[in-house]
Write a protein that holds these residues in place. Structure first.
Motif, PDB file in Angstrom:
ATOM      1  N   GLY A  94       0.836  -1.201   0.000  1.00  0.00           N
ATOM      2  CA  GLY A  94       0.000   0.000   0.000  1.00  0.00           C
ATOM      3  C   GLY A  94       0.861   1.237   0.000  1.00  0.00           C
ATOM      4  N   ASP A  95       0.250   2.350  -0.388  1.00  0.00           N
ATOM      5  CA  ASP A  95       0.966   3.626  -0.408  1.00  0.00           C
ATOM      6  C   ASP A  95       1.329   4.073   1.002  1.00  0.00           C
ATOM      7  OD1 ASP A  95       0.932   3.818  -3.105  1.00  0.00           O
ATOM      8  OD2 ASP A  95      -0.125   5.738  -3.188  1.00  0.00           O
ATOM      9  N   SER A  98      -1.074   4.218   4.281  1.00  0.00           N
ATOM     10  CA  SER A  98      -2.318   3.476   4.024  1.00  0.00           C
ATOM     11  C   SER A  98      -2.684   2.555   5.192  1.00  0.00           C
ATOM     12  CB  SER A  98      -2.209   2.676   2.718  1.00  0.00           C
ATOM     13  OG  SER A  98      -1.088   1.820   2.768  1.00  0.00           O
ATOM     14  N   GLY A 183       5.823   2.590   2.098  1.00  0.00           N
ATOM     15  CA  GLY A 183       4.860   2.811   1.015  1.00  0.00           C
ATOM     16  C   GLY A 183       5.491   3.513  -0.176  1.00  0.00           C
ATOM     17  N   LEU A 211      -3.710  -2.493   0.092  1.00  0.00           N
ATOM     18  CA  LEU A 211      -4.503  -1.573   0.926  1.00  0.00           C
ATOM     19  C   LEU A 211      -5.007  -0.365   0.139  1.00  0.00           C
ATOM     20  CD1 LEU A 211      -2.552  -1.532   4.321  1.00  0.00           C
ATOM     21  CD2 LEU A 211      -4.203  -3.188   3.438  1.00  0.00           C
ATOM     22  N   LEU A 212      -6.285  -0.073   0.345  1.00  0.00           N
ATOM     23  CA  LEU A 212      -6.912   1.141  -0.190  1.00  0.00           C
ATOM     24  C   LEU A 212      -7.123   2.053   1.021  1.00  0.00           C
ATOM     25  CD1 LEU A 212      -8.452   2.731  -2.413  1.00  0.00           C
ATOM     26  CD2 LEU A 212     -10.471   1.368  -1.865  1.00  0.00           C
ATOM     27  N   ASP A 213      -6.460   3.212   1.008  1.00  0.00           N
ATOM     28  CA  ASP A 213      -6.424   4.076   2.192  1.00  0.00           C
ATOM     29  C   ASP A 213      -7.778   4.764   2.444  1.00  0.00           C
ATOM     30  OD1 ASP A 213      -5.921   5.883   4.185  1.00  0.00           O
ATOM     31  OD2 ASP A 213      -4.070   6.655   3.298  1.00  0.00           O
ATOM     32  N   ARG A 216      -7.870   8.592   2.675  1.00  0.00           N
ATOM     33  CA  ARG A 216      -7.852   9.320   1.393  1.00  0.00           C
ATOM     34  C   ARG A 216      -9.194   9.188   0.673  1.00  0.00           C
ATOM     35  NH1 ARG A 216      -2.909   7.606  -1.990  1.00  0.00           N
ATOM     36  NH2 ARG A 216      -3.512   9.377  -3.269  1.00  0.00           N
ATOM     37  N   ALA A 226      -6.550   7.854  -4.564  1.00  0.00           N
ATOM     38  CA  ALA A 226      -6.392   6.629  -3.762  1.00  0.00           C
ATOM     39  C   ALA A 226      -6.851   5.407  -4.561  1.00  0.00           C
ATOM     40  CB  ALA A 226      -7.193   6.748  -2.467  1.00  0.00           C
ATOM     41  N   THR A 253      -9.918  -2.165   2.187  1.00  0.00           N
ATOM     42  CA  THR A 253     -10.125  -0.749   2.507  1.00  0.00           C
ATOM     43  C   THR A 253      -9.853  -0.564   3.994  1.00  0.00           C
ATOM     44  OG1 THR A 253     -11.836  -0.671   0.813  1.00  0.00           O
ATOM     45  CG2 THR A 253     -11.748   1.179   2.354  1.00  0.00           C
ATOM     46  N   THR A 254      -8.866   0.298   4.306  1.00  0.00           N
ATOM     47  CA  THR A 254      -8.467   0.507   5.699  1.00  0.00           C
ATOM     48  C   THR A 254      -9.224   1.699   6.297  1.00  0.00           C
ATOM     49  OG1 THR A 254      -6.661   1.944   5.005  1.00  0.00           O
ATOM     50  CG2 THR A 254      -6.149  -0.402   5.279  1.00  0.00           C
TER      51      THR A 254
END
Ligand SMILES: Nc1nc2c(ncn2[C@@H]2O[C@H](COP(=O)(O)OP(=O)(O)OP(=O)(O)O)[C@@H](O)[C@H]2O)c(=O)[nH]1
Ligand SMILES: [Mg+2]
Length: 351
Positions: A94-95, A98, A183, A211-213, A216, A226, A253-254
Motif C-alpha cells: 500500500g501507499d 495506508s 509505502g 490496501l486502499l487508504d 484518502r 487513492a 479498505t483501511t
C-alpha cells in the motif's frame, strides 16, 4: 491424557498454569503469556524461551552461540527459518500512510489480549520488532492518540513472524510471515513496472493484501487518487510479473471508521462499489482470486474495537487456497456422439 494437556498449556516447567493455577509471569488473561499454549519442543529451537536460552549461553561464549535479536526478519533470515518450518506468507502492499504497519501491530496487539478467531498466540521470532511497531499505540508512549512509526525506505523488506495455534488443543501450529515495507517503494514500483521484479515478496505471497487508504477515500480531494493508486498497482504488478494467474489478491479498505461515520457515507459507498466492479472486470481474469475486505485496524477514537474486520481476513489466511483448474479446451470439432458426451458430462465427474 492429563499429561498431554499439561505439556501443551504452558512450556515453563515450573509454571502453576500447567497444573490449573495462575500464570507465574503475571499475565492476565493467561493466553497473553508468550509461554502459554507452547510445548517444550517449541522452545527448544525457537521463541521466547529458546531466545532466553541462547541469550544465557551467549553470555558464556559470545563466539559460539548466535543471539537472536527478536527484530523483524530480512529475506535471508526467512530463508533460514524455512529450512526447518514452512510458513504462510501474507504480503501487505500500500501507499504511504495506508495502514500497513498498523495492521501488523494491531494483529499482534489483538493476540496479546487473548484468543483471536479461535487461535492463540504461540510465539514469534520477531517480538522486539513487533513491540517497537506497537509502542506508539500504548499509553506509556506518552501520546495522546495512538500512532504508528513511519516505515523508512532504508528498512527495506521486513517480515514479522506469528506462530498461532487453534484453541482446540492439541492442534498443529501455523507460522505466518507478514511483510512490511515503506509505502514510498510501492509508489515508485507502480509508476515503473520495471522495478516490480525487485519486490520479491509479491511472487512469494500466499496472499497479496493491497490496501486502499480509507483516509484518502474520506477526502473528496484525494479519493480518485487513492483508487487510482490501487488500480495502477495491480496493473504494474501484473505487467511486471509480480502477480500471476496463481496470485490471490485481497483489496482491503483501511480506516473504515472514517468512512462509516462520514456525512457522505452513502455516496462514497456507491463510488467504491463502482470502483470494485471495474477492478474485477479489468483484473480478475488475470488472477486466481480478487476479493474485497474492510478493516479498521486501529480507530484512534476507540469507537471500533481493535483489529475491526481483521478476523475474517485472518481466517482466510489460515485456509489454504484451493486452485480450481479450468478444463483444457478440446481441440477440433466434436462430431461423434461419444465426443459430444464429453460436453454433457459435469466437470466434477471428469478425471
Ligand atoms: N482512523 C484510523 N487511522 C488509522 C487506522 N489504521 C492506521 N491509521 C493511521 O494511519 C496512519 C498511517 O498508518 P501506518 O500504519 O503508519 O501506514 P503505513 O502504510 O505503514 O505507512 P508507511 O510506513 O509510511 O508506508 C497512522 O497515523 C495510523 O494511526 C484505522 O483503522 N483508523
Ligand atoms: Mg509503515
Amino acid at each position: 491424557m492429563a499429561e498431554v494437556e499439561t505439556q501443551v498449556r504452558c512450556s515453563k516447567a515450573d509454571c502453576p498454569v500447567a497444573s490449573g493455577g495462575g500464570c507465574s509471569e503475571g499475565y492476565d488473561p493467561i493466553q497473553s503469556c508468550p509461554y502459554y499454549g507452547r510445548t517444550a519442543d517449541d522452545d527448544v529451537d525457537e521463541g521466547v524461551a529458546g531466545f532466553e536460552d541462547r541469550e544465557r549461553a551467549s553470555s558464556v561464549d559470545d563466539d559460539v552461540v548466535p543471539l537472536a535479536s527478536g527484530e523483524a526478519l530480512d529475506g535471508l533470515e526467512v530463508d533460514v527459518f524455512l529450512r526447518w518450518r514452512p510458513a504462510t506468507f501474507v504480503t501487505i502492499v500500500g501507499d504511504r500512510d495506508s495502514g500497513k504497519t498498523t495492521l501488523v501491530a494491531a494483529f499482534y496487539d489483538r493476540f496479546l489480549r487473548g484468543p483471536f478467531a479461535d487461535h492463540i498466540f504461540a510465539g514469534s521470532r520477531t517480538l522486539v520488532g513487533l513491540e517497537k511497531r506497537s509502542h506508539y499505540a500504548r499509553a506509556d508512549s506518552g501520546r495522546a492518540k495512538p500512532d504508528t512509526p513511519r516505515t523508512s525506505i532504508s528498512e527495506g523488506l521486513s517480515y514479522f513472524h506469528f506462530a498461532v495455534r487453534s484453541v482446540a488443543l492439541p492442534a498443529p501450529r501455523t507460522d505466518l510471515m507478514l511483510t512490511d515495507r515503506a509505502g514510498e517503494t510501492y509508489r515508485q514500483a507502480r509508476s515503473n513496472s520495471e522495478l516490480v521484479p525487485q519486490l520479491t515478496e509479491l511472487s512469494q505471497a500466499d496472499r497479496v493484501v493491497l490496501l486502499l487508504d480509507g483516509a484518502r477515500i474520506a477526502d473528496a480531494v484525494t479519493r480518485a487518487g487513492a483508487m487510482q493508486a490501487v488500480r495502477q498497482s495491480l496493473r504494474a504488478f501484473l505487467d511486471g510479473g509480480g502477480l500471476r494467474h496463481e496470485s490471490v489478491v485481497q483489496v482491503v479498505t483501511t480506516k473504515i471508521d472514517l468512512l462509516e461515520r462520514h456525512p457522505e457515507q452513502a455516496a462514497i459507498r456507491d463510488q467504491l462499489t463502482a470502483f470494485k466492479d471495474r477492478l474485477v472486470q479489468s483484473f480478475a481474469p488475470r488472477l486466481a482470486s480478487l476479493t474485497f475486505w474492510d478493516i479498521a485496524a486501529r480507530d484512534p477514537d476507540g469507537l471500533y474495537p481493535p483489529a475491526y474486520g481483521v478476523e475474517p481476513l485472518f481466517r482466510n489466511w489460515l485456509t489454504p487456497y484451493e486452485v480450481t483448474v479450468a478444463p483444457a479446451v478440446l481441440p477440433g470439432t466434436l462430431l461423434s456422439e461419444f465426443d459430444k458426451l464429453l460436453l454433457r458430462t459435469p466437470l466434477e465427474t471428469l478425471p
